[in-house]
Write an enzyme that holds these catalytic residues in place. Structure first.
Site, short mmCIF file in Angstrom:
data_model
loop_
_atom_site.label_atom_id
_atom_site.label_comp_id
_atom_site.label_asym_id
_atom_site.label_seq_id
_atom_site.Cartn_x
_atom_site.Cartn_y
_atom_site.Cartn_z
N GLU A 143 -12.76 -18.82 -42.22
CA GLU A 143 -12.62 -17.36 -42.12
C GLU A 143 -12.56 -17.07 -40.64
O GLU A 143 -13.52 -17.32 -39.92
CB GLU A 143 -13.85 -16.64 -42.71
CG GLU A 143 -14.14 -16.95 -44.16
CD GLU A 143 -13.11 -16.38 -45.10
OE1 GLU A 143 -12.32 -15.53 -44.66
OE2 GLU A 143 -13.10 -16.81 -46.26
N CYS A 199 -15.14 -8.80 -38.56
CA CYS A 199 -13.90 -9.54 -38.85
C CYS A 199 -12.92 -8.64 -39.59
O CYS A 199 -11.72 -8.85 -39.53
CB CYS A 199 -14.21 -10.77 -39.67
SG CYS A 199 -15.17 -10.42 -41.15
#
Ligand code: NAP
Length: 678
Positions: free
Chosen positions: A257, A296
């Site tokens: 990720e 994020c």
């Protein structure tokens, strides 16, 4: 006094050797902690996980592991205040810490609940139904999932030290795989505090969790194909780890990720008067300032119709201008500092690269008025909004991730161009579409979906309860293709299965039934002994069967059922109309009549251990039943599962209804609750 962070390796806390790095407070720069993993034997850690943690976790079934996660979640909930206090030093406001700490604990609760509800009280998962592989039915296939025998190495980013750790830990432990977790050094003291609580609780078996404070040393060199690396962080680090020779040689599973240039798109139908306009402004401003933009999922590219550009710019500037920046302990403050001075340097540097093809329309990269703090000692930075007029030519905005309170306005001409701009992010975790026009939404979804792990579709109808562009949820997949790393975390049980091996089994239905504890067509049945409704949960055996006598269905039955229920659909009542229907030979019995008569055939009516029928699944009517046909039922115990309450168990039955020629007319699963012995 500064905390000395220790690693937890092979059942012992290990004090750092020489070369400990200083970790400073985001708020005022004082040294909060010292960390180093020097002196840690990483080979011994991996061995300990494999030899101690793995076997202990695999000895438990899913329900026991789910119970363990729940106890852990309750334990941490009771100790939250100490974590909140420490979290201020990372620059997090109370609201930011709520996302990190409560959000992380919430993930433990969510996986505990899913494990109990959706997984069996077994140590493997049967994935799907049996697959017939032979003509006579003597050879079949089935898929099972079993936990890997290695260790999961979790490498986390600095921004959410608790959530980032727990959202990986919960599915991994539920799968039955031990974990070595490594937080980013910049905020490792908060992860360390939480891990110390977890270890101190004694809730996890020995070896289930180990902790690295500092660098990972030669850890990766000890990994094999039974291990998993799950990484969150920058694309550069991800690339380094993915290309590690041991990882590629041993095909170590690698989940990443990483950076993501997420977009929010204002639909071409939205005017400044539409409710969606305000919702859009609020969401963009919130995403820029929550956790000082170090998320994020934060919105980096704000894609708006060219004719709305000024209205959006002015509304955003007005909203951002109201955000108080400063000491996160001060309740008036809406945005704290970045996590560290080096992070602020990185973000300033990224802004200057973005500014080569954009202009700053709000904010100041050097000066920032702060509440209750010193803007130089702390890593404070004002929100910065840029405008890139030549959006279609721009490159940097699609390449540079300023991991702070920074977004860029990109005007578009026509929806196709909006989609193209969003796609230029080359794969993101999430994009938002704000529109009240179903056609606009559909076009955006079809253009954006292949490039994103999640699409957040907001309008006036859903806004009140919508969970926010930036919130990954345990029930939904978190990850994205391309630049975002190509990984998938959470997503309910999908996240658990990353840590398990799927294996196809081939054999006789009898063998597969014995192995999977699930009856499949062709496996032996038993009609011996009392009717299975007379047996308690512990006495019931997979394969126990009721074969009923036949019952003939008359035209009077059909008419009686139609009059009683009110279902007078022509196929049951009008011979000519029914005949004109390509599926029916003439009037036919109601499907629900077949179900009801089937129950009348297989039920054992007296009070007993069978307590309730709570549903049917997989129901199919396969052949019409005409007046004069007779039906019979075979009801077989397919599988058993412990229920949430200790006094009951859930039984799944395979029901197959046949006509006088032996053809199947209906098939379904019946779900019941049966009492356990007193
Ligand atoms: P980073 O510098 O790549 O570090 C990530 C992690 O990797 C840290 O724990 C770091 O440890 C470790 N690491 C660095 N070099 C390593 C090496 N050679 N071997 C093993 N581990 C190594 O990223 P970051 O600055 O912490 O986080 C910011 C980035 O993460 C942003 O790009 C952001 O987009 C991304 N992010 C993505 C997600 C997502 O879910 N997609 C979530 C959060 C953040 P040290 O700190 O000890 O160096």
């Amino acid at each position: 006094m500064a905390l000395t962070l220790q690693s937890y390796a092979a059942g012992r806390w290990i004090a750092p050797g020489s070369g400990a790095v200083e970790i400073t407070s985001a708020v005022d720069g004082h040294v909060v902690a010292l960390a180093s993993s020097e002196g840690v034997d990483f080979g011994a850690m991996v061995k300990h996980a494999r030899q101690v943690g793995g076997p202990a976790l695999r000895a438990m079934n899913f329900h026991q592991r789910a119970e363990m996660l729940k106890r852990l979640a309750v334990y941490l909930t009771e100790r939250k205040p100490a974590l909140y206090e420490l979290s201020y030093e990372t620059g997090a406001t109370k609201r930011d810490s709520w996302i990190d700490i409560d959000g992380g604990i919430g993930t433990l609760f969510a996986y505990a609940s899913r494990g109990r509800k959706e997984l069996p009280s077994e140590r493997f998962v049967l994935d799907g139904a049996f697959e017939p592989l032979s003509k006579s039915g003597s050879f079949a296939g089935a898929h099972i999932l079993t936990p890997l025998h290695g260790v999961a190495v979790h490498v986390n980013a600095f921004n959410f030290p608790c959530w980032g750790m727990l959202e990986k830990l919960a599915p991994t432990l539920l799968a039955g795989v031990p974990v070595i977790t490594k937080p980013a050094t910049a905020t490792a003291y908060l992860a360390h505090a939480m891990v110390a609580m977890i270890i101190g609780s004694g809730i996890l078996p020995p070896g289930a969790l180990q902790f690295v404070a500092g660098s990972t040393g030669d850890l990766l060199e000890h990994l094999t194909g039974q291990d998993v690396v799950s990484f969150t962080g920058s694309a550069t680090t991800s690339g380094k780890l993915r290309d590690h020779p041991t990882i590629s040689r041993n095909a170590v599973r690698f989940i990443a990720e990483r950076d993501s240039l997420n977009a929010a798109i204002l639909g071409s139908d939205v005017t400044p008067e539409s409710p969606e306009f305000d919702l859009f402004i609020k969401e963009v401003a919130r995403e820029m300032t929550a956790k000082a933009g170090q998320k994020c999922t934060a919105i980096r590219r704000v894609i708006v119709p060219r004719e709305r550009l000024e209205a959006v710019r002015d509304a955003l500037a007005a909203r951002l201008g109201k955000v108080a920046i400063g000491n996160p302990r001060n309740e008036a403050v809406g945005m704290g500092p970045l996590a560290s001075q080096s992070q602020r340097r990185d973000v300033r540097e990224s802004i200057s690269r973005l500014a080569m093809e954009s202009e700053i329309v709000f904010g100041d990269t050097e000066n920032c008025a702060v509440v209750d703090a010193d803007s130089e000692k702390g890593a404070f930075l004002s929100p910065v909004l840029l405008h890139c007029a030549n959006s279609i030519r721009a490159q940097r905005v699609n390449e540079v991730e300023a991991f702070g309170p920074v977004s860029t306005l990109l005007p578009y001409d026509g929806l196709e161009q909006a989609i193209e701009l969003a796609q230029r992010g080359e794969g993101s975790l999430v994009a938002s579409a704000f529109s009240y026009d179903p056609k606009v939404t559909e076009e955006l979804v079809m253009g954006l979906a292949p490039f994103h792990g999640r699409l957040y579709l907001v309008d006036r109808d859903s806004a009140k309860e919508a969970t926010g562009h930036g919130s990954p949820l345990p029930a939904l997949v978190h990850g994205g293709p391309g630049r975002a790393g190509g990984g998938e975390e959470m997503g309910g049980l999908r996240g658990v299965f990353h840590y398990m091996q799927r294996t196809a089994l081939q054999g006789s239905p009898a063998k597969l039934t014995a192995l999977t504890k699930t009856w499949g067509t062709g496996a032996p049945t038993s009609t011996e002994g009392p009717h299975p409704f007379r047996k308690n949960f512990d006495e019931i055996q997979v394969g126990d069967t009721v074969e009923t006598p036949a019952r003939t269905i008359s035209i009077e039955d059909i008419e009686h059922f139609a009059n009683f229920t009110g279902d007078k659909f022509y196929a049951h009542m009008d011979e000519e109309a029914a005949k004109a229907n390509p599926f029916f030979p003439g009037r036919v019995a109601h499907g629900y009549l077949i179900l009801s008569f089937a129950a009348g055939l297989f039920v054992d009516p007296a009070p007993g251990p069978l307590l309730a029928n709570y549903g049917l699944e997989r129901l199919r009517f396969l052949k019409p039943v005409s007046p004069g046909d007779s039906i019979r039922v075979r009801l077989t115990v397919k599988s058993k599962r412990s229920a949430r309450l200790p006094d009951y168990g859930e039984v799944r039955w395979d029901a197959e209804v046949f006509n006088q020629d032996g053809d199947t007319v209906a098939q379904y699963d019946v779900l019941t609750m049966s009492a356990r012995p007193a």
